[in-house]
Design a protein around this motif. Structure first.
Motif, PDB file in Angstrom:
ATOM      1  N   PRO A 199       0.828  -1.208   0.000  1.00 33.21           N
ATOM      2  CA  PRO A 199       0.000   0.000   0.000  1.00 33.21           C
ATOM      3  C   PRO A 199       0.863   1.260   0.000  1.00 33.21           C
ATOM      4  O   PRO A 199       2.043   1.210   0.336  1.00 33.21           O
ATOM      5  CB  PRO A 199      -0.789  -0.113   1.296  1.00 33.21           C
ATOM      6  N   SER A 200       0.251   2.367  -0.374  1.00 36.25           N
ATOM      7  CA  SER A 200       0.984   3.621  -0.438  1.00 36.25           C
ATOM      8  C   SER A 200       1.459   4.024   0.953  1.00 36.25           C
ATOM      9  O   SER A 200       0.759   3.850   1.944  1.00 36.25           O
ATOM     10  CB  SER A 200       0.083   4.718  -1.027  1.00 36.25           C
ATOM     11  N   SER A 201       2.677   4.551   1.009  1.00 36.22           N
ATOM     12  CA  SER A 201       3.214   5.013   2.295  1.00 36.22           C
ATOM     13  C   SER A 201       2.587   6.331   2.734  1.00 36.22           C
ATOM     14  O   SER A 201       2.752   6.746   3.881  1.00 36.22           O
ATOM     15  CB  SER A 201       4.737   5.181   2.193  1.00 36.22           C
ATOM     16  N   ASP A 202       1.873   6.989   1.829  1.00 31.38           N
ATOM     17  CA  ASP A 202       1.209   8.253   2.131  1.00 31.38           C
ATOM     18  C   ASP A 202      -0.167   7.968   2.738  1.00 31.38           C
ATOM     19  O   ASP A 202      -1.049   7.413   2.077  1.00 31.38           O
ATOM     20  CB  ASP A 202       1.071   9.079   0.857  1.00 31.38           C
ATOM     21  N   ARG A 203      -0.343   8.336   3.986  1.00 30.06           N
ATOM     22  CA  ARG A 203      -1.617   8.069   4.657  1.00 30.06           C
ATOM     23  C   ARG A 203      -2.772   8.813   4.002  1.00 30.06           C
ATOM     24  O   ARG A 203      -3.896   8.321   3.966  1.00 30.06           O
ATOM     25  CB  ARG A 203      -1.523   8.455   6.133  1.00 30.06           C
ATOM     26  N   ALA A 204      -2.512   9.995   3.487  1.00 30.76           N
ATOM     27  CA  ALA A 204      -3.573  10.760   2.822  1.00 30.76           C
ATOM     28  C   ALA A 204      -4.071  10.029   1.583  1.00 30.76           C
ATOM     29  O   ALA A 204      -5.280   9.998   1.303  1.00 30.76           O
ATOM     30  CB  ALA A 204      -3.063  12.153   2.453  1.00 30.76           C
ATOM     31  N   ASP A 227      -7.189  -1.060   3.195  1.00 27.06           N
ATOM     32  CA  ASP A 227      -6.136  -1.823   2.541  1.00 27.06           C
ATOM     33  C   ASP A 227      -5.941  -3.155   3.254  1.00 27.06           C
ATOM     34  O   ASP A 227      -5.801  -3.200   4.481  1.00 27.06           O
ATOM     35  CB  ASP A 227      -4.829  -1.029   2.548  1.00 27.06           C
ATOM     36  N   ALA A 228      -5.937  -4.253   2.501  1.00 26.55           N
ATOM     37  CA  ALA A 228      -5.895  -5.591   3.100  1.00 26.55           C
ATOM     38  C   ALA A 228      -4.612  -5.821   3.883  1.00 26.55           C
ATOM     39  O   ALA A 228      -4.637  -6.365   4.999  1.00 26.55           O
ATOM     40  CB  ALA A 228      -6.053  -6.657   2.007  1.00 26.55           C
ATOM     41  N   HIS A 229      -3.464  -5.430   3.330  1.00 31.23           N
ATOM     42  CA  HIS A 229      -2.198  -5.656   4.017  1.00 31.23           C
ATOM     43  C   HIS A 229      -2.126  -4.871   5.315  1.00 31.23           C
ATOM     44  O   HIS A 229      -1.717  -5.394   6.364  1.00 31.23           O
ATOM     45  CB  HIS A 229      -1.049  -5.256   3.084  1.00 31.23           C
ATOM     46  N   THR A 230      -2.537  -3.617   5.263  1.00 33.42           N
ATOM     47  CA  THR A 230      -2.511  -2.782   6.477  1.00 33.42           C
ATOM     48  C   THR A 230      -3.397  -3.354   7.562  1.00 33.42           C
ATOM     49  O   THR A 230      -3.019  -3.415   8.741  1.00 33.42           O
ATOM     50  CB  THR A 230      -2.959  -1.345   6.130  1.00 33.42           C
ATOM     51  N   ARG A 277      -3.952   6.734   1.088  1.00 34.45           N
ATOM     52  CA  ARG A 277      -4.711   5.558   1.551  1.00 34.45           C
ATOM     53  C   ARG A 277      -6.096   5.971   2.045  1.00 34.45           C
ATOM     54  O   ARG A 277      -7.085   5.274   1.793  1.00 34.45           O
ATOM     55  CB  ARG A 277      -3.948   4.835   2.666  1.00 34.45           C
ATOM     56  N   LYS A 278      -6.155   7.085   2.753  1.00 32.14           N
ATOM     57  CA  LYS A 278      -7.451   7.542   3.269  1.00 32.14           C
ATOM     58  C   LYS A 278      -8.386   7.918   2.136  1.00 32.14           C
ATOM     59  O   LYS A 278      -9.601   7.651   2.198  1.00 32.14           O
ATOM     60  CB  LYS A 278      -7.233   8.735   4.202  1.00 32.14           C
ATOM     61  N   ALA A 279      -7.847   8.535   1.070  1.00 29.61           N
ATOM     62  CA  ALA A 279      -8.681   8.869  -0.085  1.00 29.61           C
ATOM     63  C   ALA A 279      -9.207   7.602  -0.756  1.00 29.61           C
ATOM     64  O   ALA A 279     -10.373   7.533  -1.167  1.00 29.61           O
ATOM     65  CB  ALA A 279      -7.872   9.709  -1.077  1.00 29.61           C
TER      66      ALA A 279
END
Length: 472
Positions: A443-448, A461-464, A450-452
Motif C-alpha cells: 500500500p501507499s506510504s502516504d496516509r492521505a 487496505d488488506a495488508h494494512t 490511503r485515506k482517499a
C-alpha cells in the motif's frame, strides 16, 4: 550536589528499567498459527506466501519441532524493541481428506441450493449462485441450439428433444470443466461441514492435530501469546479448535494471587448488551477483551490465544452451512455448543467462581470463564472482500458479526495491488486467495492517499488491516 546526584541516579534508573523492559520484550516470543483453506494444498506453500506477504525484510526457516509432520517447518521473524520474536506455524490438514467423490459433493451442493434460507437470507451468495447458474444455462441453451441445428431437429414439434439436449450438455459441461474443482476443493468443504459418519474420521483427525499443536504451544514457556489465523475453510476449523481448546485451558492452574476487576467489568459490559444484533463499541470491547486476557494470565490461566483472525471466511454463511435438519445454529449457540462474540450470559454472568488450590496448598476463589465463552478474552477480527455486481469480489467470505455477534470486528478490504490487477482478480473470482498478496509499491506510504482510497472504495487496505489484526 545531592539533588543533582538524585536527578542523575533517577534518570539512570529509569533508563535501566526501560532497557530491561525492552530486553524482556525481545526475549519473549509469540506464535502465529495459520490454517489453510480448501484445495489440494502442499505443505508450507500457504505459510511461505503468507509470511512473505507480511512484508518483513528478514525471516528465517527453522525446524518445526512441535508438529508430528516431517514436511513442515516454521518461519521465525526476528524481534525488535517493540516486537517480540514471532514464530509462524502451519496447521496442515489437507492430507486427511484428499480428493472427494463427484456425486456426493454434487448432492451436497444441490441440497444447499434447495434450502429456503439461501434464497431468502443469503443475499451476496444467492446473487452469485444465480448469476453462475444463469450463465451456465444460457451457455447450455446456446450449445443445445447449435447441436439441434446440426442434427436437423430444431422444429416446433421437437421442443422436448431440444430441452433434453440442453440439459445433457449442461451436465456434461459442468462435469468436464469443474470436475477437478468439485472433487479437489468443494468436496473438502462438504466432508468437513457435514457430520456424516463417513466424514467423522477425517474431521476428528484434523481437530486432533490442531489441538495437539495448540497444547504444545501452551506447554512451551517461551510463548507468551498465540494468534490463530484461519483462511477460508481454515476459519471454520479454527473456530472448532478455539471452542475445544478453551474447555481444556480456561482454568487457573495453579491460581495466583491477583484481583480480577476486568472479569467483573466484562460481565457488566455483556449485561448491557441485550441481544446479539445490538450495537456495540467494537474498539472499546476489544480493548476490554485484551485487558481480560492479560488479567487471566496474571491469575494463572494458561489460555494464551489473544486473537482469532479470519480471512475470506465461509462463517458468514454459518446458518446455511452449519444448520442441520433437526438442529439450527441458533439453538446450538444457546446451548453453548458454538460460542458467540460477545458470549451469551448464563443467565447473568459468563464466569464461575471456583475454589482452586495454589502451589502452597491454599484455597482461592477464582473467576473462571464458562465453556461457551472463549471470546471473553479472545478478540475476533474478520477481513473480507465485498461482493459487487454478483460476480466481483469474494462470495465465499463476508461479514460474520450478523451470525456470531456484534463483538466480531468485520473489516471490508481491498487487495494491496494496483487497480488494474485488483479488477482482474475480482473478475476472475481469484480475490479469495489474495488476502496477503502485496504488489511492490502498495500500500501507499502516504496516509492521505490511503485515506482517499478508503473513502472512494469504502474499504481498507488488506495488508494494512492484516498487520493491524495480527498486532505483532
Amino acid at each position: 550536589m545531592s539533588r543533582i546526584r538524585e536527578r542523575v541516579s533517577s534518570k539512570s534508573l529509569a533508563c535501566v528499567n526501560r532497557l530491561c523492559e525492552d530486553l524482556s520484550m525481545v526475549r519473549k516470543r509469540q506464535a502465529v498459527v495459520l490454517i489453510h483453506g480448501i484445495g489440494e494444498q502442499r505443505p508450507m506453500d500457504t505459510l511461505r506466501s503468507f509470511v512473505s506477504g507480511l512484508g518483513f525484510k528478514t525471516y528465517h526457516s527453522r525446524p518445526d519441532r512441535l508438529s508430528d509432520s516431517l514436511e513442515l517447518r516454521r518461519y521465525t521473524i526476528p524481534g525488535t524493541t517493540r516486537r517480540p520474536v514471532t514464530d509462524c506455524y502451519e496447521l496442515y490438514w489437507s492430507h486427511h481428506f484428499g480428493r472427494g467423490k463427484l456425486l456426493p459433493t454434487l448432492g451436497w451442493a444441490v441440497r444447499l441450493l434447495c434450502r429456503p434460507r439461501l434464497w431468502y437470507h443469503q443475499g451476496s451468495l444467492r446473487n452469485t449462485i444465480f448469476a453462475v447458474l444463469a450463465c451456465g444455462l444460457v451457455t447450455a441453451v446456446f450449445l443445445g441450439w447449435l447441436a439441434s441445428l446440426a442434427m436437423g431437429r430444431l422444429t416446433s414439434t421437437d421442443i422436448a428433444g431440444f430441452v433434453w439436449v440442453s440439459i445433457a450438455l449442461l451436465v456434461l459441461l459442468v462435469t468436464a470443466i469443474f470436475c477437478s474443482f468439485i472433487t479437489g476443493r468443494v468436496a473438502q468443504a462438504a466432508r468437513y461441514l457435514v457430520p456424516h459418519p463417513a466424514n467423522l474420521p477425517g474431521r476428528n483427525a484434523i481437530r486432533a492435530d490442531g489441538l495437539k499443536l495448540l497444547r504444545r504451544l501452551h506447554e512451551d514457556d517461551r510463548y507468551e501469546r498465540i494468534i490463530l489465523v484461519g483462511h477460508s475453510l481454515g476459519s471454520v476449523i479454527g473456530l472448532d479448535l478455539l471452542r475445544l481448546a478453551w474447555d481444556e485451558l480456561r482454568q487457573a492452574n495453579p491460581p495466583k494471587e491477583f484481583a480480577q476487576p476486568e472479569a467483573e467489568a466484562m460481565d457488566r459490559l455483556i449485561a448491557q448488551q441485550p441481544t446479539m444484533s445490538g450495537d456495540l463499541d467494537i474498539a472499546a470491547f476489544q480493548q476490554a477483551q485484551y485487558r481480560l486476557w492479560k488479567e487471566n494470565r496474571h491469575v494463572g490461566v494458561e489460555w494464551r490465544i489473544s486473537d482469532f483472525v479470519t480471512l475470506g471466511s465461509p462463517l458468514t454463511h454459518a446458518s446455511l452451512l452449519l444448520d442441520t435438519r433437526k438442529v439450527k445454529l441458533q439453538q446450538r449457540m444457546e446451548e453453548g455448543e458454538y460460542p458467540c462474540c460477545p458470549p451469551l450470559p448464563d443467565p447473568e454472568t459468563i464466569f464461575l467462581n471456583k475454589l482452586c488450590t495454589s502451589t502452597n496448598g491454599e484455597q482461592r476463589s477464582v473467576k473462571v470463564g464458562m465453556t461457551h465463552a472463549p471470546f471473553g478474552p479472545t478478540r475476533w477480527t474478520n477481513l473480507y472482500f465485498p461482493v459487487r455486481f454478483a460476480l466481483l469480489g469474494d462470495p465465499v467470505g463476508g461479514p460474520v458479526a450478523s451470525e456470531f455477534g456484534p463483538g466480531v470486528r468485520d473489516v471490508p478490504v481491498r487487495p494491496s495491488v494496483s487497480e488494474a490487477r485488483s479488477r482482474r482478480y475480482q473478475m476472475l473470482m481469484k480475490s479469495h486467495s489474495k488476502y496477503w498478496v502485496v504488489e511492490p509499491g502498495y500500500p501507499s506510504s502516504d496516509r492521505a492517499v490511503r485515506k482517499a482510497q478508503d473513502q472512494k472504495t469504502r474499504t481498507k487496505d488488506a495488508h494494512t488491516m492484516l498487520l493491524d489484526a495480527l498486532a505483532l
